[in-house]
Scaffold this motif. Structure first.
Motif, PDB file in Angstrom:
ATOM      1  N   THR A  86       9.067  23.601  14.314  1.00  0.00           N
ATOM      2  CA  THR A  86       7.952  22.770  13.861  1.00  0.00           C
ATOM      3  C   THR A  86       6.633  23.320  14.405  1.00  0.00           C
ATOM      4  O   THR A  86       6.601  24.049  15.396  1.00  0.00           O
ATOM      5  N   LYS A 118      -1.568  17.296   6.530  1.00  0.00           N
ATOM      6  CA  LYS A 118      -0.188  17.758   6.354  1.00  0.00           C
ATOM      7  C   LYS A 118       0.041  18.279   4.942  1.00  0.00           C
ATOM      8  O   LYS A 118       0.694  19.311   4.738  1.00  0.00           O
ATOM      9  N   LYS A 153       8.428  23.048   9.700  1.00  0.00           N
ATOM     10  CA  LYS A 153       7.922  21.702   9.428  1.00  0.00           C
ATOM     11  C   LYS A 153       6.608  21.470  10.174  1.00  0.00           C
ATOM     12  O   LYS A 153       6.394  22.007  11.267  1.00  0.00           O
ATOM     13  N   PHE A 154       5.743  20.656   9.575  1.00  0.00           N
ATOM     14  CA  PHE A 154       4.459  20.322  10.177  1.00  0.00           C
ATOM     15  C   PHE A 154       4.439  18.862  10.604  1.00  0.00           C
ATOM     16  O   PHE A 154       4.793  17.972   9.823  1.00  0.00           O
ATOM     17  N   ASN A 155       4.043  18.629  11.835  1.00  0.00           N
ATOM     18  CA  ASN A 155       3.823  17.280  12.345  1.00  0.00           C
ATOM     19  C   ASN A 155       2.346  17.166  12.728  1.00  0.00           C
ATOM     20  O   ASN A 155       1.853  17.953  13.540  1.00  0.00           O
ATOM     21  N   VAL A 156       1.656  16.223  12.137  1.00  0.00           N
ATOM     22  CA  VAL A 156       0.217  16.088  12.348  1.00  0.00           C
ATOM     23  C   VAL A 156      -0.072  14.704  12.927  1.00  0.00           C
ATOM     24  O   VAL A 156       0.293  13.684  12.334  1.00  0.00           O
ATOM     25  N   GLU A 173       1.135  22.183   4.015  1.00  0.00           N
ATOM     26  CA  GLU A 173       2.316  22.477   3.199  1.00  0.00           C
ATOM     27  C   GLU A 173       1.946  23.261   1.940  1.00  0.00           C
ATOM     28  O   GLU A 173       2.714  24.112   1.481  1.00  0.00           O
ATOM     29  N   SER A 176      -4.384  12.322   8.614  1.00  0.00           N
ATOM     30  CA  SER A 176      -3.127  12.975   8.989  1.00  0.00           C
ATOM     31  C   SER A 176      -2.323  13.359   7.754  1.00  0.00           C
ATOM     32  O   SER A 176      -1.806  14.481   7.658  1.00  0.00           O
ATOM     33  N   GLN A 177      -2.223  12.457   6.789  1.00  0.00           N
ATOM     34  CA  GLN A 177      -1.477  12.740   5.561  1.00  0.00           C
ATOM     35  C   GLN A 177      -2.134  13.863   4.765  1.00  0.00           C
ATOM     36  O   GLN A 177      -1.450  14.744   4.230  1.00  0.00           O
TER      37      GLN A 177
END
Length: 369
Positions: free
Chosen positions: A270, A311, A353-356, A315, A307-308
């Motif tokens: 990640t 992300k 994977k990205f976690n923001v 992506e 944040s959304q």
């Protein structure tokens, strides 16, 4: 000792015979090329159309009397184009004040490597120039003369350098950095997009993402703002949201984006982003003052939406296979097997994977007490 001195003096005098004079031309015998444009030729396949914007010295720039000349030439190479342009003018072309190179969109989507290499090799070109992607063509962008322009050809570069304006949609890029990214493994180049309109207005609010040679994707205005939020510190911009049907706008005061590449579990790698934003509530439809509880809800709403969006942008960039933020360079710099680390990263990047996590804090609501 006297003989030695005599021989040294004689040797110095003889060495002067081998010195050549300098080929110096006064300023009134020079034409200053301030920008260059490159487009694909429509009439002659295999050739390019080169545009040279020339500033003509005309006294005090404060008078607003600016003179410029745009000369276009079709040729197979820029070196040949310059030789042919020299036959069309009565003075020597001087590239010492050239501040930028505009690549037409059609040309930029093919391969800019040849021209970019020329700008680095030529001795009188500045490495601090500002490259950009011109829409629809480089010739059209260089022809534009905004009413606010006082010095010929200066409007583009006041904007691209952020000396004249500061915008969250402008991605400042230097020529030396573009060349470095084109050769660097683990970080891909980017360029700002310069559009011209029928009203002679230059619109710079997008960024072009490139592989090592050509433009692959142009981000829209909102995506460009978010890209600059990730790439720069203390970005001055605004964000808007609606809470219970009421519009709220905040102006950012401080921003900082940091990330870590987590590779503890194979197949579950990640990139964890932490973004901190300090802002001021700038616009509010409801005149009622917010209490601390409502203010926290507003902060949470902003944090969730940003944040959304971030992300989603990460992506989207990941799907293109490009790496403009230099994740691969960070991975290579924190691992020690130089022979395999970049191969590992190329295998890892498509599925990472990205976690923001965004934390926006409103330090002022704008009310005076």
């Amino acid at each position: 000792m006297k003989d030695l001195k005599r021989w040294l003096v004689w040797l110095m005098c003889c060495s002067f015979l081998f010195l050549s004079g300098c080929d110096f031309r006064d300023i009134d015998l020079r034409l200053f090329v301030v920008s260059i444009g490159i487009d694909v030729s429509k009439e002659n396949p295999g050739m390019n159309r080169f545009s040279f914007k020339i500033a003509i010295p005309s006294g005090d720039p404060k008078t607003g009397d600016k003179k410029s000349l745009l000369i276009t030439q079709e040729a197979t190479s820029i070196a040949e184009a310059i030789r042919e342009v020299k036959s069309k003018v009565d003075k020597e072309l001087d590239f010492g004040h050239c501040k930028g190179v505009m690549y037409g969109e059609a040309y930029a989507r093919e391969n800019i490597g040849k021209i970019q290499d020329w700008t680095v090799r030529r001795r009188d070109m500045q490495l601090l120039m500002y490259p950009g992607v011109a829409v629809p063509t480089a010739e059209a962008v260089l022809k534009a003369e905004p009413p606010t322009e006082r010095i010929a050809g200066n409007a583009i570069f006041l904007a691209l350098s952020e000396e004249g304006t500061e915008s969250p949609f402008i991605t400042k890029t230097y020529s030396f950095d573009l060349t470095r990214r084109m050769m660097e493994e683990g970080e891909d180049p980017v360029m700002p997009v310069v559009e011209t309109t029928d009203e002679q207005v230059l619109n710079i609010n997008k960024v072009a993402l490139m592989d090592k040679n050509k433009v692959k994707v142009i981000l829209n205005q909102e995506e460009t703002r978010l890209y600059n939020l990730l790439d720069l510190r203390n970005l001055s911009t605004n964000f808007g949201t609606k809470v219970e049907g009421q519009l709220l706008e905040v102006n950012t005061d401080r921003t900082r984006a940091r990330y870590k590449i987590i590779t503890d579990k194979t197949g579950e790698e990640t990139i964890d982003y932490k973004i901190r934003i300090t802002a001021i509530l700038e616009e509010k439809e409801d005149p009622e003052q917010l209490d601390p509880k409502d203010l926290r809800k507003v902060e949470e709403q902003f944090s969730k939406e940003i944040s959304q969006s971030v992300k989603k942008l990460l992506e989207k960039i990941q799907k293109t296979g490009l790496d403009p933020l230099g994740f691969g360079l960070r991975y290579g710099g924190t691992h020690w097997n130089n022979q395999t680390e970049m191969e590992e990263w190329r295998a890892m990047y498509p599925h990472i994977k990205f976690n923001v996590a965004v934390r926006l804090r409103i330090k002022s609501t704008g009310y005076k007490r």
